[in-house]
Design an enzyme around this catalytic site. Structure first.
Site, PDB file in Angstrom:
ATOM      1  CG  ASN A 166      68.190 -70.717 -41.484  1.00  0.00           C
ATOM      2  OD1 ASN A 166      67.282 -70.350 -41.425  1.00  0.00           O
ATOM      3  ND2 ASN A 166      68.377 -71.930 -41.427  1.00  0.00           N
ATOM      4  CD  GLU A 262      59.624 -77.425 -36.354  1.00  0.00           C
ATOM      5  OE1 GLU A 262      60.776 -78.267 -36.244  1.00  0.00           O
ATOM      6  OE2 GLU A 262      58.569 -77.802 -36.025  1.00  0.00           O
ATOM      7  CB  CYS A 296      67.874 -75.907 -38.477  1.00  0.00           C
ATOM      8  SG  CYS A 296      66.584 -76.476 -39.786  1.00  0.00           S
TER       9      CYS A 296
HETATM   10  P1  NAD Z   1      67.313 -66.439 -33.496  1.00  0.00           P
HETATM   11  O1  NAD Z   1      66.472 -67.094 -32.578  1.00  0.00           O
HETATM   12  O2  NAD Z   1      67.931 -65.220 -33.257  1.00  0.00           O
HETATM   13  O3  NAD Z   1      65.900 -65.491 -34.419  1.00  0.00           O
HETATM   14  C1  NAD Z   1      64.837 -66.221 -35.129  1.00  0.00           C
HETATM   15  C2  NAD Z   1      63.764 -65.201 -35.110  1.00  0.00           C
HETATM   16  O4  NAD Z   1      63.449 -64.885 -33.678  1.00  0.00           O
HETATM   17  C3  NAD Z   1      64.269 -63.858 -35.860  1.00  0.00           C
HETATM   18  O5  NAD Z   1      63.103 -63.318 -36.643  1.00  0.00           O
HETATM   19  C4  NAD Z   1      64.423 -62.890 -34.575  1.00  0.00           C
HETATM   20  O6  NAD Z   1      64.335 -61.673 -34.803  1.00  0.00           O
HETATM   21  C5  NAD Z   1      63.396 -63.403 -33.604  1.00  0.00           C
HETATM   22  N1  NAD Z   1      63.781 -63.164 -32.154  1.00  0.00           N
HETATM   23  C6  NAD Z   1      64.816 -63.001 -31.670  1.00  0.00           C
HETATM   24  N2  NAD Z   1      64.774 -62.825 -30.399  1.00  0.00           N
HETATM   25  C7  NAD Z   1      63.670 -62.830 -30.162  1.00  0.00           C
HETATM   26  C8  NAD Z   1      62.457 -62.700 -29.067  1.00  0.00           C
HETATM   27  N3  NAD Z   1      63.305 -62.278 -27.656  1.00  0.00           N
HETATM   28  N4  NAD Z   1      61.072 -62.332 -29.051  1.00  0.00           N
HETATM   29  C9  NAD Z   1      60.724 -62.670 -30.405  1.00  0.00           C
HETATM   30  N5  NAD Z   1      61.250 -62.979 -31.518  1.00  0.00           N
HETATM   31  C10 NAD Z   1      62.603 -62.976 -31.320  1.00  0.00           C
HETATM   32  O7  NAD Z   1      67.707 -67.238 -34.704  1.00  0.00           O
HETATM   33  P2  NAD Z   1      68.686 -67.213 -35.841  1.00  0.00           P
HETATM   34  O8  NAD Z   1      70.072 -66.862 -35.529  1.00  0.00           O
HETATM   35  O9  NAD Z   1      67.771 -65.973 -36.812  1.00  0.00           O
HETATM   36  O10 NAD Z   1      68.281 -68.268 -36.808  1.00  0.00           O
HETATM   37  C11 NAD Z   1      69.230 -69.386 -36.844  1.00  0.00           C
HETATM   38  C12 NAD Z   1      68.722 -70.588 -35.728  1.00  0.00           C
HETATM   39  O11 NAD Z   1      67.645 -71.083 -36.269  1.00  0.00           O
HETATM   40  C13 NAD Z   1      69.744 -71.528 -35.893  1.00  0.00           C
HETATM   41  O12 NAD Z   1      69.802 -72.132 -34.298  1.00  0.00           O
HETATM   42  C14 NAD Z   1      69.052 -72.896 -36.477  1.00  0.00           C
HETATM   43  O13 NAD Z   1      69.334 -74.034 -36.293  1.00  0.00           O
HETATM   44  C15 NAD Z   1      67.695 -72.277 -36.249  1.00  0.00           C
HETATM   45  N6  NAD Z   1      66.833 -72.893 -37.433  1.00  0.00           N
HETATM   46  C16 NAD Z   1      65.736 -73.906 -37.031  1.00  0.00           C
HETATM   47  C17 NAD Z   1      65.150 -74.526 -38.041  1.00  0.00           C
HETATM   48  C18 NAD Z   1      64.243 -75.734 -37.843  1.00  0.00           C
HETATM   49  O14 NAD Z   1      63.357 -76.038 -38.552  1.00  0.00           O
HETATM   50  N7  NAD Z   1      64.624 -76.440 -36.477  1.00  0.00           N
HETATM   51  C19 NAD Z   1      65.038 -73.870 -39.391  1.00  0.00           C
HETATM   52  C20 NAD Z   1      65.881 -72.776 -39.539  1.00  0.00           C
HETATM   53  C21 NAD Z   1      66.651 -72.392 -38.493  1.00  0.00           C
END
Ligand code: NAD
Length: 525
Positions: A166, A262, A296
């Protein structure tokens, strides 16, 4: 209904095949597998992204570790000089960066340009703060005058960063900057969909003088890359969903390494009875629909006072209907696309579930394939309850639920009725009253008279989630110190501990107990 705008859909001229292939060339992919990285607005393939094997990831860590051994020996001033130059390059390339961010994520121009500003803001902050935060701190030891204890900050080694789609440029780069400044190397795994902008940013850091090898990029699906990355890292910085955060945290725990998580949110906004309507509508529109709801910290629940409910609801819905949406590389549309058709379907499923269980759609509620494959209308719901997906789970799209409250205690109770605790917002003209409400919300960030940007852009204050929204924080001193280990370097100038020759233990203990009383009274630390 949202206003579709037709603008300039031509892909920016500098995003040539040669340029994009050059960017992904540094990603190891010895198995030959690739992932088709597409332009969101059109669904056209932009480039074949190499997918890293476990052996590729291990080799990336070896290279990073070798580079880190040298880098950590550079004086801090010399390391920071690289980031001073990088700041200029990042600012001067903001539009090129925004082109890449738009192509790979589908967000609108304003958000892409604003995202490109995040790493320079982080650099500015830590250029000023890192020398102080990382400086050794000498304190008195247990024996006044004769002993000292110095807190020394040493880099952890190689930091693994896993970033979401995102804010790919911000999360790929901004979390790496303090890690590098502190003397670490970094191996980053961006999301496959959005690897281009972080790759471009890293090339700018190297142009500024970051040693080659220090910042490695590996790509692949999370479950394929994650285990090897975590098993080789000295610390993990993860941004993404709560579900994945749990997996990362468990593995980091098994390896006895630290991690910062995060995660997601279900962020509430409370509008107090004295709020300025027009200011609130403007702020809430961005808080709800900015980045097409894929922030987020964006707002998914709004609590309005009973006596002003109709007035505020009608003003907000009218403003939402006046928003513009489009698939263009210019500044015209106020909303861009969702990141993918899969994500669009997830957002749609939350709205469908809410409607099936009795919620009302005040505006929006539909996918817009006429604008582009992954577009979804800005949507305002009423009558959402916690048994609906849109009531309790993070939707992460341009969807918000309006609720009515009668007393502020009720609003605070409803705002806190969630497993998440990432961000919240309170609106009111009496700032003391608004602050008092803010302090009662269980959330790592709370913005008064803003939705999210004021907290996020305050780089001097740690920002993170509580409850299921995360562990640890970015920004502030915590945002750089987490990438260091503390060495407690203690010096005793003369051996005086224990009974002295000729002193019996009764006398020694009496002297020690007297010293304890004196030490509490003395100002010597
Ligand atoms: P996601 O958890 O699906 O993926 C995030 C990252 O993790 C990606 O690079 C993905 O390839 C990787 N990933 C997925 N499964 C994994 C595993 N088993 N082991 C290691 N890496 C893995 O999240 P998303 O859909 O890409 O992003 C959206 C989410 O991120 C939302 O929940 C949003 O709120 C959150 N977010 C939080 C913040 C914050 O600062 N708190 C900032 C941005 C996004």
């Amino acid at each position: 209904m949202v206003r579709p705008v037709a603008g300039d859909l031509r892909r920016p001229a500098h995003l040539t095949d040669e340029f994009l292939e050059g960017l992904v060339a540094r990603v190891p992919g010895s198995g030959g597998a690739t992932w088709k990285l597409t332009e969101v607005y059109t669904g056209e393939v932009l480039v074949e992204l190499p997918q890293s094997t476990p052996e590729d990831i291990e080799r990336a860590f070896l290279k990073a570790r070798a580079a880190q051994a040298q880098w950590s020996q550079w004086p801090l001033k010399k390391r920071l000089a690289v980031f001073k130059r990088a700041h200029t390059l990042l600012v001067d390339n903001a539009h090129r960066t925004a082109d890449l961010i738009q192509a790979e994520s589908g967000k609108n121009r304003r958000m892409a340009v604003e995202e490109s500003c995040d790493p320079p803001m982080v650099i500015s902050h830590y250029l000023k703060r890192a020398p102080k935060a990382l400086a050794p701190v000498t304190r008195g030891g247990p024996i006044p005058v004769l002993s000292t204890s110095t807190e020394i900050r040493q880099p952890k080694g190689v930091v693994g960063i896993i970033a979401p789609w995102n804010f790919p440029f911000a999360t790929g780069l901004s979390d790496a900057i303090p890690a590098l400044m502190a003397g670490n190397a970094v191996v980053v795994k961006p999301d496959n969909k959005t690897a281009l902008s972080p790759l471009f940013g890293i090339s700018l850091l190297e142009q500024a003088g970051l040693p080659k090898g220090l910042f490695q990029v590996v790509c692949g699906e999370g479950p394929d890359v994650g285990p090897t990355l975590i098993d080789n890292a000295n610390y993990v910085m993860f941004t993404g969903s709560t579900a994945t955060g749990r997996v990362i945290g468990e593995r980091a725990g098994r390896n006895l390494i630290g991690c910062c998580l995060e995660l997601g949110g279900k962020n509430p906004m409370i509008v107090l009875p004295d709020a300025d309507r027009d200011e609130w509508v403007k702020g809430a529109l961005f808080g709800v629909f900015g980045n097409t709801g894929q922030i987020c910290m964006h707002i998914e629940r709004i609590y309005l006072p009973d006596e002003r409910y109709d007035e505020l609801r009608d003003a907000f819905v009218a403003a939402a209907e006046n928003l513009t949406m489009g698939a263009t590389y210019d500044f015209e549309p106020e909303l861009g696309s969702l990141v993918s058709v899969d994500h669009r379907d997830r957002v749609a499923s939350h709205v469908e579930d809410a409607v099936a269980k009795g919620a009302r759609v005040l505006t929006g509620g539909r996918a817009r394939p006429d604008i582009g494959p992954a577009f979804f209308e800005p949507t305002v719901l009423e009558g959402v309850t916690n048994d609906m997906l849109a009531g309790s789970c993070e939707t992460f799209g341009p969807v918000v639920a309006l609720h009515r409250y009668r007393h502020v205690d009720e609003a605070i109770g409803l705002a806190n009725d969630t497993d998440y605790g990432l961000n919240a917002s309170v609106w009111g003209t009496d700032l003391d009253a608004a602050r008092a409400v803010a302090r009662r919300i269980h959330s790592g960030n709370v913005n008064v008279n803003d939705a999210l940007a004021t907290a996020y852009a305050s780089k001097g204050t740690p920002s993170g989630g509580v409850k299921q929204s995360g562990v640890g924080a970015r920004h502030g001193d915590q945002g750089i110190l987490k990438y260091t280990d503390v060495q407690n370097l203690a010096v005793l100038k003369k051996q005086v501990m224990g009974a002295q020759p000729g002193q019996d233990y009764d006398a020694y203990v009496k002297q020690m107990l007297t010293s304890l009383k004196l030490m509490r009274r003395t100002r010597i630390r």
